[in-house]
Design an enzyme around this catalytic site. Structure first.
Site, PDB file in Angstrom:
ATOM      1  N   ARG A  26     -24.215 101.014  34.517  1.00 54.03           N
ATOM      2  CA  ARG A  26     -25.263 101.291  35.518  1.00 54.03           C
ATOM      3  C   ARG A  26     -26.475 100.387  35.311  1.00 54.03           C
ATOM      4  O   ARG A  26     -27.000  99.794  36.261  1.00 54.03           O
ATOM      5  CB  ARG A  26     -25.654 102.764  35.386  1.00 54.03           C
ATOM      6  N   SER A  78      -4.969  94.503  26.030  1.00 56.11           N
ATOM      7  CA  SER A  78      -4.321  93.424  26.788  1.00 56.11           C
ATOM      8  C   SER A  78      -3.758  92.360  25.855  1.00 56.11           C
ATOM      9  O   SER A  78      -4.462  91.430  25.452  1.00 56.11           O
ATOM     10  CB  SER A  78      -5.324  92.777  27.749  1.00 56.11           C
ATOM     11  N   ASP A 132     -17.460 103.578  16.239  1.00 54.35           N
ATOM     12  CA  ASP A 132     -17.242 103.311  14.810  1.00 54.35           C
ATOM     13  C   ASP A 132     -18.490 102.810  14.072  1.00 54.35           C
ATOM     14  O   ASP A 132     -18.563 102.897  12.858  1.00 54.35           O
ATOM     15  CB  ASP A 132     -16.131 102.271  14.624  1.00 54.35           C
TER      16      ASP A 132
HETATM   17  O1  F6P Z   1     -12.574 101.991  17.755  1.00 57.92           O
HETATM   18  C1  F6P Z   1     -12.720 103.288  18.205  1.00 57.92           C
HETATM   19  C2  F6P Z   1     -11.586 104.148  17.743  1.00 57.92           C
HETATM   20  O2  F6P Z   1     -11.773 105.464  18.226  1.00 57.92           O
HETATM   21  C3  F6P Z   1     -11.340 104.176  16.228  1.00 57.92           C
HETATM   22  O3  F6P Z   1     -12.235 105.029  15.567  1.00 57.92           O
HETATM   23  C4  F6P Z   1      -9.909 104.611  16.164  1.00 57.92           C
HETATM   24  O4  F6P Z   1      -9.300 104.147  14.983  1.00 57.92           O
HETATM   25  C5  F6P Z   1      -9.304 103.919  17.357  1.00 57.92           C
HETATM   26  O5  F6P Z   1     -10.362 103.672  18.274  1.00 57.92           O
HETATM   27  C6  F6P Z   1      -8.236 104.717  18.058  1.00 57.92           C
HETATM   28  O6  F6P Z   1      -7.675 103.925  19.047  1.00 57.92           O
HETATM   29  P1  F6P Z   1      -6.771 104.494  20.239  1.00 57.92           P
HETATM   30  O7  F6P Z   1      -7.694 105.132  21.237  1.00 57.92           O
HETATM   31  O8  F6P Z   1      -6.094 103.290  20.773  1.00 57.92           O
HETATM   32  O9  F6P Z   1      -5.849 105.510  19.635  1.00 57.92           O
END
Ligand code: F6P
Length: 328
Positions: A26, A78, A132
């Site tokens: 936004r 991707s 993260d």
């Molecule tokens: O990078 C964000 C995150 O939530 C990490 O903490 C976790 O390891 C990963 O993505 C999980 O990925 P996905 O949504 O592909 O399972």
């Protein structure tokens, strides 16, 4: 001489969604429109870029999304975009649509993609967003605070039931290779133990911390375990179960998982996303690109993408010490 500002800007969200991504979309859209630029949203991250799936955005198209979690643009992995041929196809689609600037909202992997486009000579600016908080180039990233509050609420509830039953809980939080969420959740929830990927430990040491809580007379004990830790939750659970007899507490484990990603953004993330989104447009307007826009000591600032990619920010050792002191 700075480069000319873009006249038609595209915006995409990539990687794991994070609360506040919509607020950033936004802010980017409205600050770019205010400059008289056109704005297009790319569907489903780099996948949509490779396939040329763009939708022009007007101010009303981003109305009512500020308070919503997730990303209205969608996000997808991707594999095609990782290859040179995919990147060239994406660039061809951008040029065909008359797009001459791009903002990428995302974390580590997403900004690796931004850097690739920058190296091809396309004007790109990244906006730091991942739950993260592992991104070099921003003190804190969009989504962290809301994810943290979700984890905290869950641990508070687990502590309530744990106290009723005199139980110890292992609670796994997200964070991939970075222990920030685990550490911050541990400190803010008053956990008895925190395990992070940056500091391998032994199952014995963690069980000992839980046992010590029982000996102190605690009605419950919580160990917050960062995803990707060594030992991981499964190994910890197996070891602790094998020693449940002398642990004192009964043992349970909960994996919070994607619950942490789905929250509505709180005030902090809405403000941060609005500031960083607007900052990205300001930088492009000034002819600056190939950078990540992040927060540095409460100021919006940039870091070259080349310094951001391929590195993971580690947890602050002082916070780890603090967690251990406060747990006793
Ligand atoms: O990078 C964000 C995150 O939530 C990490 O903490 C976790 O390891 C990963 O993505 C999980 O990925 P996905 O949504 O592909 O399972």
């Amino acid at each position: 001489m700075p480069d000319a500002a873009p006249r038609h800007l595209a915006v995409l969200t990539s990687g794991g969604d994070a609360p506040g991504m919509n607020a950033a979309i936004r802010a980017i859209t409205r600050t770019a429109l205010a400059r008289g630029w056109r704005v297009s949203g790319v569907r489903d991250g780099y996948a949509g870029l490779v396939e040329g799936r763009f939708d022009e955005l007007a101010s009303r198209d981003v109305g009512g999304i500020l308070q919503r979690g997730g990303t209205v643009l969608g996000s997808a992995r991707s594999p095609e975009f990782r290859e040179e041929v995919g990147q060239r196809t994406a660039l061809a689609h951008l040029r065909e649509a008359g797009i001459d600037g791009l903002v990428v909202i995302g974390g580590n992997g997403s900004q690796t993609g931004s850097h690739a486009l920058h190296q091809h000579g396309f004007p790109v600016v990244g906006v730091a967003s991942t739950i993260d908080n592992d991104l070099v180039g921003s003190d804190i990233t969009i989504g962290v605070d809301s994810a943290l509050n979700t984890a905290l609420e869950a641990v508070d509830r687990l502590k309530t039931t744990a106290s009723s039953h005199r139980r110890a809980f292992l609670v796994e939080v997200m964070g991939r290779d970075c222990g920030y969420l685990a550490l911050a959740t541990g400190i803010a929830s008053g956990a008895e133990a925190v395990v992070v990927p940056e500091h391998p430990t032994s199952p014995e040491a963690v069980v000992e911390q839980l046992r010590a809580a029982y000996a102190r007379g605690n009605s419950h004990a919580v160990a917050v375990v960062g995803e990707g830790s060594d030992p991981d939750t499964e190994q910890l659970l197996a070891h602790a179960k094998a020693h449940e007899d002398d642990l004192g507490f009964e043992l349970r484990a909960t994996v919070l998982g994607h619950v942490q990603r789905g929250a509505a953004p709180g005030a902090f993330d809405r403000l941060l996303a609005s500031r960083l989104g607007a900052g990205a447009v300001d930088r492009l307007a000034a002819g600056e690109h190939g950078v990540l826009v992040g927060l540095h000591g409460n100021q919006v600032d940039t870091t070259p993408l080349a310094e951001v990619i391929g590195v993971t920010k580690s947890v602050d050792e002082r916070l780890l010490d603090l967690a251990n002191v406060l747990a006793t």
